[in-house]
Scaffold this motif. Structure first.
Motif, PDB file in Angstrom:
ATOM      1  N   GLU A 195      32.002  45.668  48.166  1.00 41.69           N
ATOM      2  CA  GLU A 195      31.776  44.903  46.903  1.00 41.69           C
ATOM      3  C   GLU A 195      30.901  45.209  46.723  1.00 41.69           C
ATOM      4  OE1 GLU A 195      33.618  44.062  44.379  1.00 41.69           O
ATOM      5  OE2 GLU A 195      35.927  44.330  45.755  1.00 41.69           O
ATOM      6  N   PRO A 196      30.274  45.783  45.324  1.00 44.64           N
ATOM      7  CA  PRO A 196      28.312  45.589  44.892  1.00 44.64           C
ATOM      8  C   PRO A 196      27.957  44.490  44.285  1.00 44.64           C
ATOM      9  CG  PRO A 196      30.273  46.894  43.422  1.00 44.64           C
ATOM     10  CD  PRO A 196      31.203  45.874  44.054  1.00 44.64           C
ATOM     11  N   TYR A 197      28.932  43.083  45.246  1.00 44.32           N
ATOM     12  CA  TYR A 197      28.714  42.147  44.393  1.00 44.32           C
ATOM     13  C   TYR A 197      28.690  40.872  45.800  1.00 44.32           C
ATOM     14  CZ  TYR A 197      30.759  43.331  40.316  1.00 44.32           C
ATOM     15  OH  TYR A 197      31.072  44.430  38.598  1.00 44.32           O
ATOM     16  N   ALA A 198      27.602  40.069  45.494  1.00 43.66           N
ATOM     17  CA  ALA A 198      27.938  38.634  46.543  1.00 43.66           C
ATOM     18  C   ALA A 198      28.323  37.215  46.156  1.00 43.66           C
ATOM     19  CB  ALA A 198      26.447  38.526  47.047  1.00 43.66           C
ATOM     20  N   PRO A 199      28.541  36.599  46.686  1.00 45.18           N
ATOM     21  CA  PRO A 199      28.992  35.025  45.803  1.00 45.18           C
ATOM     22  C   PRO A 199      27.585  34.222  45.688  1.00 45.18           C
ATOM     23  CG  PRO A 199      29.941  35.049  48.096  1.00 45.18           C
ATOM     24  CD  PRO A 199      29.210  36.822  47.828  1.00 45.18           C
ATOM     25  N   TRP A 200      27.876  34.118  43.955  1.00 43.44           N
ATOM     26  CA  TRP A 200      26.836  33.280  43.842  1.00 43.44           C
ATOM     27  C   TRP A 200      26.676  32.058  44.376  1.00 43.44           C
ATOM     28  CZ3 TRP A 200      26.126  27.225  41.287  1.00 43.44           C
ATOM     29  CH2 TRP A 200      25.663  27.736  41.348  1.00 43.44           C
ATOM     30  N   LEU A 203      37.185  38.375  28.725  1.00 39.86           N
ATOM     31  CA  LEU A 203      37.652  39.716  30.163  1.00 39.86           C
ATOM     32  C   LEU A 203      36.400  40.411  30.611  1.00 39.86           C
ATOM     33  CD1 LEU A 203      39.486  41.594  31.162  1.00 39.86           C
ATOM     34  CD2 LEU A 203      39.323  42.968  29.716  1.00 39.86           C
ATOM     35  N   VAL A 204      36.695  40.362  31.451  1.00 38.85           N
ATOM     36  CA  VAL A 204      35.308  40.546  32.320  1.00 38.85           C
ATOM     37  C   VAL A 204      35.638  41.596  33.650  1.00 38.85           C
ATOM     38  CG1 VAL A 204      32.959  40.690  34.086  1.00 38.85           C
ATOM     39  CG2 VAL A 204      33.833  38.625  32.107  1.00 38.85           C
ATOM     40  N   ILE A 205      35.815  43.392  33.749  1.00 45.56           N
ATOM     41  CA  ILE A 205      35.738  44.169  34.402  1.00 45.56           C
ATOM     42  C   ILE A 205      34.860  44.496  35.109  1.00 45.56           C
ATOM     43  CG2 ILE A 205      36.636  46.751  33.699  1.00 45.56           C
ATOM     44  CD1 ILE A 205      38.149  44.654  33.611  1.00 45.56           C
ATOM     45  N   GLY A 206      34.714  44.434  35.985  1.00 49.16           N
ATOM     46  CA  GLY A 206      33.462  44.674  36.925  1.00 49.16           C
ATOM     47  C   GLY A 206      33.667  45.848  38.102  1.00 49.16           C
ATOM     48  N   GLU A 207      32.911  45.827  39.442  1.00 47.43           N
ATOM     49  CA  GLU A 207      32.922  47.587  39.735  1.00 47.43           C
ATOM     50  C   GLU A 207      34.005  47.756  41.069  1.00 47.43           C
ATOM     51  OE1 GLU A 207      29.460  49.032  39.545  1.00 47.43           O
ATOM     52  OE2 GLU A 207      28.987  49.006  37.964  1.00 47.43           O
ATOM     53  N   GLY A 208      34.118  46.249  41.526  1.00 50.40           N
ATOM     54  CA  GLY A 208      34.975  45.842  42.812  1.00 50.40           C
ATOM     55  C   GLY A 208      36.100  46.526  43.244  1.00 50.40           C
ATOM     56  N   GLY A 209      37.000  45.845  43.763  1.00 47.11           N
ATOM     57  CA  GLY A 209      37.840  46.193  43.520  1.00 47.11           C
ATOM     58  C   GLY A 209      39.389  45.165  44.290  1.00 47.11           C
ATOM     59  N   HIS A 210      40.269  44.839  43.996  1.00 45.37           N
ATOM     60  CA  HIS A 210      41.542  43.668  44.797  1.00 45.37           C
ATOM     61  C   HIS A 210      41.087  42.287  45.563  1.00 45.37           C
ATOM     62  CE1 HIS A 210      45.148  42.891  43.064  1.00 45.37           C
ATOM     63  NE2 HIS A 210      45.237  41.535  44.381  1.00 45.37           N
ATOM     64  N   SER A 211      39.439  41.999  44.921  1.00 44.18           N
ATOM     65  CA  SER A 211      39.108  41.124  45.756  1.00 44.18           C
ATOM     66  C   SER A 211      38.924  40.160  44.847  1.00 44.18           C
ATOM     67  CB  SER A 211      38.326  41.608  46.683  1.00 44.18           C
ATOM     68  OG  SER A 211      36.783  41.500  45.655  1.00 44.18           O
TER      69      SER A 211
END
Length: 299
Positions: free
Chosen positions: A38-43, A274-282
């Motif tokens: 994931e290109p994200y980290a938890p807040w 609606l927010v579409i990101g760059e991640g997968g099913h997570s």
């Protein structure tokens, strides 16, 4: 991740064990979406804040008696220190509760911080697990009751919450009976469950958060957008999130399904995002923006 790497991964072996009817091509797609970095980290804005009161989180066990007789599950109840029985608290109900309490999203700590900062009202949260025994996913199989509860349309799950789970979990606490003060949240099939529960019972829940919601052809989720378009708008506030690498399998394309539902909500004039990101099913993307999501939901 190549197809060969996906097929040989421990996750693929686990999926084949848990879902014995899963076709090979869907297994590969599952693995690639679930295991995608994931290109994200938890807040983590809650870290390092001083003087934030820590809520109590107590565990419970429920045995179904009416809607899902004999089906057992765990749940947890989050009660902030700011709760005062003289003033009914708001309510949030999280499906796949253990997942939401985990490190992907750190919901309890996020709620602590936002309530302390005044960015959301004093809220009691109930984190509910799916039933432990059932028929699993249509076509794919499995051993739990999650799909029966979460993927199905109709009012069964809302009745279960209203008449069985919530009276037990909230015994001794006062929460608002106003639907606008009550939110329901879920991931994947749990997101479908959250939206369907509020759709069926807008008198029970007025707010919805869906992460990677399964509005696809499992037990009728693909019908939700058409239902929204055909019916008069209901008093709901809805947040939808998905990713460009969300699931695309036999049952449907998750990103497309979320876009279709969002289009229907817009058509009927719902308050929604609606927010579409760059991640997968997570929960990766959902966890990165959960503070913004909750602020928008409760503003």
């Amino acid at each position: 991740m190549t197809d060969d790497e996906a097929a040989a991964s421990p996750l693929a072996a686990l999926l084949r064990q848990q879902l014995p009817g899963l076709p090979a091509h869907d297994c590969l797609r599952f693995v690639k979406s679930l295991a995608r970095p994931e290109p994200y980290a938890p807040w983590d804005g809650w870290r390092g804040q001083h003087g934030v009161p820590e809520a109590s989180v107590s565990a419970g066990r429920h045995v179904g008696s009416g809607v899902y007789p004999g089906v057992e599950r765990d749940y947890w109840v989050y009660v902030p220190q700011q709760y005062d029985a003289a003033t009914p608290a708001r309510l949030m109900v999280f499906q796949d509760g253990a997942r939401y309490l985990g490190a992907e999203i750190n919901t309890a700590q996020v709620l602590d911080a936002l309530i302390h900062r005044g960015d959301m009202p004093v809220t009691i949260a109930v984190f509910v697990q799916p039933g432990e025994t059932g028929p699993g996913l249509p076509l794919f199989g499995g051993a739990d009751n999650r799909s029966v509860e979460y993927d199905a349309t109709g009012g069964a799950y809302a009745r279960f919450l209203e008449h069985e789970l919530l009276p037990q979990a909230l015994a001794g606490y006062k929460v608002s009976a106003e639907a606008a003060d009550r939110a329901i949240v879920g991931l994947s099939s749990g997101g479908m469950c959250a939206f369907n529960a509020a759709w069926e019972r807008p008198d029970l829940f007025g707010k919805v958060i869906s992460h990677c919601g399964s509005f696809v052809d499992i037990r009728g989720g693909h019908e939700m957008a058409a239902k929204v378009r055909r019916a008069d708008a209901k008093p709901l506030r809805v947040f939808l999130q998905s990713g460009s690498f969300d699931l695309d399998i036999t049952f449907g394309n998750w990103e497309l399904a979320n876009r279709t539902l969002a289009s229907a909500l817009a058509y009927r004039g719902y308050a929604h995002q609606l927010v579409i990101g760059e991640g997968g099913h997570s929960l990766g993307h959902g966890g990165a923006i959960i503070h913004e999501t909750l602020q928008w939901l409760w503003r």
